[in-house]
Design a protein around this motif. Structure first.
Motif, PDB file in Angstrom:
ATOM      1  N   SER A  91       0.757  -1.182   0.152  1.00  0.00           N
ATOM      2  CA  SER A  91       0.026   0.058   0.068  1.00  0.00           C
ATOM      3  C   SER A  91       0.861   1.112  -0.001  1.00  0.00           C
ATOM      4  O   SER A  91       0.498   2.326  -0.497  1.00  0.00           O
ATOM      5  N   TRP A  92       2.060   1.269   0.724  1.00  0.00           N
ATOM      6  CA  TRP A  92       2.995   2.411   0.821  1.00  0.00           C
ATOM      7  C   TRP A  92       4.027   2.291   0.019  1.00  0.00           C
ATOM      8  O   TRP A  92       4.696   3.217  -0.365  1.00  0.00           O
ATOM      9  N   ARG A  93       4.362   1.317  -0.948  1.00  0.00           N
ATOM     10  CA  ARG A  93       5.548   1.123  -1.584  1.00  0.00           C
ATOM     11  C   ARG A  93       5.279   1.952  -2.930  1.00  0.00           C
ATOM     12  O   ARG A  93       6.290   2.444  -3.677  1.00  0.00           O
ATOM     13  N   HIS A  97       0.107   5.743  -5.062  1.00  0.00           N
ATOM     14  CA  HIS A  97      -1.145   5.455  -4.377  1.00  0.00           C
ATOM     15  C   HIS A  97      -1.714   6.638  -3.499  1.00  0.00           C
ATOM     16  O   HIS A  97      -0.908   7.217  -2.775  1.00  0.00           O
ATOM     17  N   HIS A 100      -5.072   4.731   1.133  1.00  0.00           N
ATOM     18  CA  HIS A 100      -4.797   3.448   1.883  1.00  0.00           C
ATOM     19  C   HIS A 100      -6.113   3.290   2.468  1.00  0.00           C
ATOM     20  O   HIS A 100      -6.512   3.773   3.329  1.00  0.00           O
TER      21      HIS A 100
END
Length: 171
Positions: A91-93, A97, A100
């Protein structure tokens, strides 16, 4: 005008059999080029099923997209959404994005009390959280006992992977 029945919104280069691929970038799996952050080029109440695989987290205004999905879908249409859970490293990579999401994020689209800004019009008929590895078994057990407690206390220790939501339109 074509009669499309099933849409793979934000398909990227992932073709899904029997689905019309829609994305803002032209590539092999894309049948129709369209910006998902704008009005979708489909008639009202004309679509039977929508598939969104790892796309919703990229959309700046999720409520606008969901209003559009509801507009183009027939009553009772199925909408499947796959996205990383907010505690997943994936989700954070990805720097593209912008959202979340939680196990409970789609609940807002079925609540009448917030329909004035979400658009409403959906019923969550299935939700699933995936886990991987041996430690995932512990997370899976905690989540099974209490999804709320898992997300508020344990999700960054026993990390999940993918969220799957299946929604049904209600008009």
């Amino acid at each position: 005008m074509h009669s499309y029945k099933k849409l793979n919104l934000g398909c990227g280069n992932k073709r899904k059999e029997d689905f019309t691929g829609v994305d803002c970038f032209q590539c092999d799996a894309v049948d129709i080029t369209a910006d998902l952050a704008k009005e979708l080029p489909f008639e009202e109440s004309s679509i039977d099923e929508v598939w969104m695989d790892n796309v919703i987290e990229h959309i700046p205004d999720i409520t606008s997209l969901m209003r559009e999905v509801n507009r183009i879908c027939k009553n009772g249409a199925i909408v499947t959404i796959l996205t990383p859970h907010f505690a997943s490293g994936s989700s954070w990579r990805d720097p593209t994005h912008v959202h979340h999401l939680s196990y409970f994020s789609m609940d807002h689209f079925e609540k009448d009390s917030v329909a004035h800004y979400t658009g409403g019009g959906f019923e969550v008929i299935e939700r699933r959280l995936s886990f991987g590895g041996i430690m995932g078994n512990i997370g899976r057990l905690i989540h099974k006992i209490s999804p709320k407690k898992y997300e508020s206390t344990w999700c960054f220790i026993f990390r999940p992977s993918t969220l799957k939501f299946v929604l049904k339109t209600k008009k």
